[in-house]
Design a protein around this motif. Structure first.
Motif, PDB file in Angstrom:
ATOM      1  N   ARG A  68      26.885  46.076  30.347  1.00  0.00           N
ATOM      2  CA  ARG A  68      26.928  45.939  28.889  1.00  0.00           C
ATOM      3  C   ARG A  68      27.476  44.565  28.499  1.00  0.00           C
ATOM      4  NH1 ARG A  68      29.580  50.482  24.849  1.00  0.00           N
ATOM      5  NH2 ARG A  68      29.428  49.288  22.900  1.00  0.00           N
ATOM      6  N   ALA A  69      28.472  44.086  29.230  1.00  0.00           N
ATOM      7  CA  ALA A  69      29.047  42.765  28.962  1.00  0.00           C
ATOM      8  C   ALA A  69      28.038  41.662  29.242  1.00  0.00           C
ATOM      9  CB  ALA A  69      30.302  42.560  29.800  1.00  0.00           C
ATOM     10  N   VAL A  70      27.264  41.822  30.311  1.00  0.00           N
ATOM     11  CA  VAL A  70      26.231  40.837  30.653  1.00  0.00           C
ATOM     12  C   VAL A  70      25.214  40.745  29.523  1.00  0.00           C
ATOM     13  CG1 VAL A  70      24.339  40.285  32.226  1.00  0.00           C
ATOM     14  CG2 VAL A  70      26.519  41.106  33.141  1.00  0.00           C
ATOM     15  N   ALA A  71      24.785  41.896  29.021  1.00  0.00           N
ATOM     16  CA  ALA A  71      23.801  41.914  27.942  1.00  0.00           C
ATOM     17  C   ALA A  71      24.379  41.349  26.651  1.00  0.00           C
ATOM     18  CB  ALA A  71      23.308  43.343  27.713  1.00  0.00           C
ATOM     19  N   ALA A  72      25.644  41.664  26.374  1.00  0.00           N
ATOM     20  CA  ALA A  72      26.274  41.238  25.125  1.00  0.00           C
ATOM     21  C   ALA A  72      26.484  39.727  25.079  1.00  0.00           C
ATOM     22  CB  ALA A  72      27.611  41.949  24.940  1.00  0.00           C
ATOM     23  N   THR A  73      26.747  39.123  26.236  1.00  0.00           N
ATOM     24  CA  THR A  73      27.017  37.682  26.277  1.00  0.00           C
ATOM     25  C   THR A  73      25.792  36.866  26.688  1.00  0.00           C
ATOM     26  OG1 THR A  73      27.830  37.866  28.565  1.00  0.00           O
ATOM     27  CG2 THR A  73      29.465  38.037  26.789  1.00  0.00           C
ATOM     28  N   LEU A  80      33.886  41.043  20.043  1.00  0.00           N
ATOM     29  CA  LEU A  80      34.559  41.934  20.992  1.00  0.00           C
ATOM     30  C   LEU A  80      34.779  43.320  20.402  1.00  0.00           C
ATOM     31  CD1 LEU A  80      35.637  42.097  23.818  1.00  0.00           C
ATOM     32  CD2 LEU A  80      37.800  41.116  23.039  1.00  0.00           C
ATOM     33  N   THR A  81      34.987  43.399  19.098  1.00  0.00           N
ATOM     34  CA  THR A  81      35.160  44.704  18.467  1.00  0.00           C
ATOM     35  C   THR A  81      33.883  45.528  18.573  1.00  0.00           C
ATOM     36  OG1 THR A  81      36.785  43.805  16.910  1.00  0.00           O
ATOM     37  CG2 THR A  81      35.753  45.897  16.335  1.00  0.00           C
ATOM     38  N   LEU A 114      38.053  38.531  17.219  1.00  0.00           N
ATOM     39  CA  LEU A 114      38.047  38.403  18.674  1.00  0.00           C
ATOM     40  C   LEU A 114      36.621  38.401  19.211  1.00  0.00           C
ATOM     41  CD1 LEU A 114      40.993  40.819  19.518  1.00  0.00           C
ATOM     42  CD2 LEU A 114      40.997  38.315  19.681  1.00  0.00           C
ATOM     43  N   ARG A 115      36.390  37.575  20.215  1.00  0.00           N
ATOM     44  CA  ARG A 115      35.059  37.493  20.805  1.00  0.00           C
ATOM     45  C   ARG A 115      35.149  37.466  22.320  1.00  0.00           C
ATOM     46  NH1 ARG A 115      33.227  31.151  19.727  1.00  0.00           N
ATOM     47  NH2 ARG A 115      35.061  30.199  20.702  1.00  0.00           N
ATOM     48  N   LEU A 116      34.005  37.759  22.936  1.00  0.00           N
ATOM     49  CA  LEU A 116      33.857  37.702  24.380  1.00  0.00           C
ATOM     50  C   LEU A 116      32.686  36.769  24.652  1.00  0.00           C
ATOM     51  CD1 LEU A 116      34.840  38.991  27.120  1.00  0.00           C
ATOM     52  CD2 LEU A 116      32.913  40.573  26.884  1.00  0.00           C
ATOM     53  N   THR A 123      26.577  29.460  34.765  1.00  0.00           N
ATOM     54  CA  THR A 123      26.834  30.627  35.626  1.00  0.00           C
ATOM     55  C   THR A 123      26.139  31.884  35.121  1.00  0.00           C
ATOM     56  OG1 THR A 123      28.867  31.198  34.418  1.00  0.00           O
ATOM     57  CG2 THR A 123      29.090  29.685  36.289  1.00  0.00           C
ATOM     58  N   ARG A 124      25.315  31.741  34.071  1.00  0.00           N
ATOM     59  CA  ARG A 124      24.669  32.917  33.477  1.00  0.00           C
ATOM     60  C   ARG A 124      23.743  33.619  34.476  1.00  0.00           C
ATOM     61  NH1 ARG A 124      23.649  31.069  28.744  1.00  0.00           N
ATOM     62  NH2 ARG A 124      25.370  32.194  27.775  1.00  0.00           N
TER      63      ARG A 124
END
Length: 372
Positions: A68-73, A80-81, A114-116, A123-124
């Motif tokens: 999920r983090a990979v897709a979000a970024t 981040l919320t 807040l963000r991620l 490095t993507r």
């Protein structure tokens, strides 16, 4: 990055006024709220984000959350919320966001800050192919020091602050592009409450004068925006000060959102100083950068402390030194960074003007603002 001039005139002539909060508070309400909530010291922002980075790293041990983090970024950064919604991180992220709002003296309804994000876009591919990322909080001090990162597989890793690692690093930090407009409104409200109201030429005044002169920034370049690899784009603002028609020191704050990177020349054609409301047709500019830790109410208080003691002696007195000397010592590391300053801009200022610190230059020219 940013500069400062008369906000109302900037809105009327360029259409790029700094956005106000969705529910802007009055100056007294903003200050009362900050006092009531006992906003922590600026360094507490990093304490909050560092603790949250460790929690995010722990959550990424779960492959589903990691994907999920990979897709979000994938597009660069994620709220981040929103990312944490529906996960075990949700409550922690929301609490951390409220702590950050308080630390920056922003309204409690200021939204998600807040963000991620992925620190190094190169490095993507590795991240997309399943390499487990490290998680770190962006430091709020530019002094060269190892960066603490957390490994979802366990443990803490020390990273070189000068060189990005080959392993993907997800960064937890404050989205200053969101925070800065909110914060500058808090600053303006607090300055106005202390009588430091910027000159605001109305349409009637401009018409009566037949127009007025302004300084237009044709090009600007910074040698060093004070940002290490983990921090991403800079967010610059400037404090423009001079003497109003009443002989009292006046100041305003303007955002320069296009000044993202050092070593890059930008061509904004932005009106920086509007001289209609200045007694001597002269003004100073102090350019600074918000690295995420700025307490905007404290910033306003520091500026007010410096300028309210200055008395018009019948001749122009540069205000740069007074503004800089009023800043707390901690702000010379990162909250906020001093970028450069320009003394005594005038209606006739033209050509390349090097900053007093030697960290940047602006190409400027006089600009006639016609009556409207």
């Amino acid at each position: 990055m940013a500069a400062l001039a008369t906000v109302t005139a900037l809105a009327l002539t360029t259409g790029t006024a700094v956005a106000a909060p969705s529910n802007p508070d009055s100056a007294s309400a903003s200050e009362a709220q900050a006092v009531e909530r006992k906003a922590p010291l600026p360094s507490e922002v990093f304490t909050v984000t560092d603790r949250l980075a460790e929690q995010v790293a722990g959550a990424l041990a779960d492959k589903a959350v990691r994907e999920r983090a990979v897709a979000a970024t994938a597009a660069g950064e994620a709220d981040l919320t929103a990312f944490a919604s529906g996960t075990a991180l949700d409550r922690s992220v929301r609490a951390a966001n409220q702590d950050v709002l308080a630390a920056k003296a922003l309204p409690a309804n200021g939204g998600s800050l807040l963000r991620l994000r992925l620190a190094d876009p190169s490095t993507r591919a590795a991240l997309a192919h399943g390499e487990v990322p490290l998680v770190a909080a962006a430091p709020t001090d530019d002094e060269p020091a190892p960066i603490a990162a957390y490994d979802p597989l366990g443990g803490k890793v020390s990273l070189d602050p000068a060189k990005a690692p080959r392993r993907p690093v997800l960064v937890v930090d404050v989205d200053v592009a969101k925070a800065l407009p909110l914060g500058l409104q808090v600053t303006r409200d607090a300055l106005a409450a202390r009588g430091l109201v910027a000159a605001k030429p109305s349409g009637a005044q401009v018409k009566a004068a037949g127009g007025y002169w302004a300084t237009k920034v044709n090009a600007v370049r910074l040698n060093n925006d004070e940002e290490p690899w983990i921090k991403g784009d800079a967010e610059i603002f400037s404090v423009v000060g001079g003497f109003g028609l009443d002989g009292k020191a006046t100041v305003t704050v303007v955002q320069m959102p296009y000044l993202d990177n050092d070593g890059t020349t930008y061509y904004p054609n932005q009106l920086l100083v509007h001289y209609l409301g200045y007694k001597y047709n002269l003004a100073d500019v102090v350019m600074m950068e918000d690295d995420g830790d700025t307490n905007y109410l404290a910033l306003a208080q520091a500026i007010a402390t410096a300028l309210l003691t200055i008395i018009d002696a019948g001749a122009y007195i540069p205000l740069v030194n007074a503004i800089l000397s009023a800043m707390p010592d901690s702000w010379w590391t990162d909250d906020p960074d001093y970028v450069d300053s320009w003394y005594t801009l005038a209606t006739t200022s033209s050509g390349r003007l090097n900053g007093a610190r030697g960290n940047g230059w602006m190409d400027v020219s006089p600009y006639w603002v016609p009556e409207f």
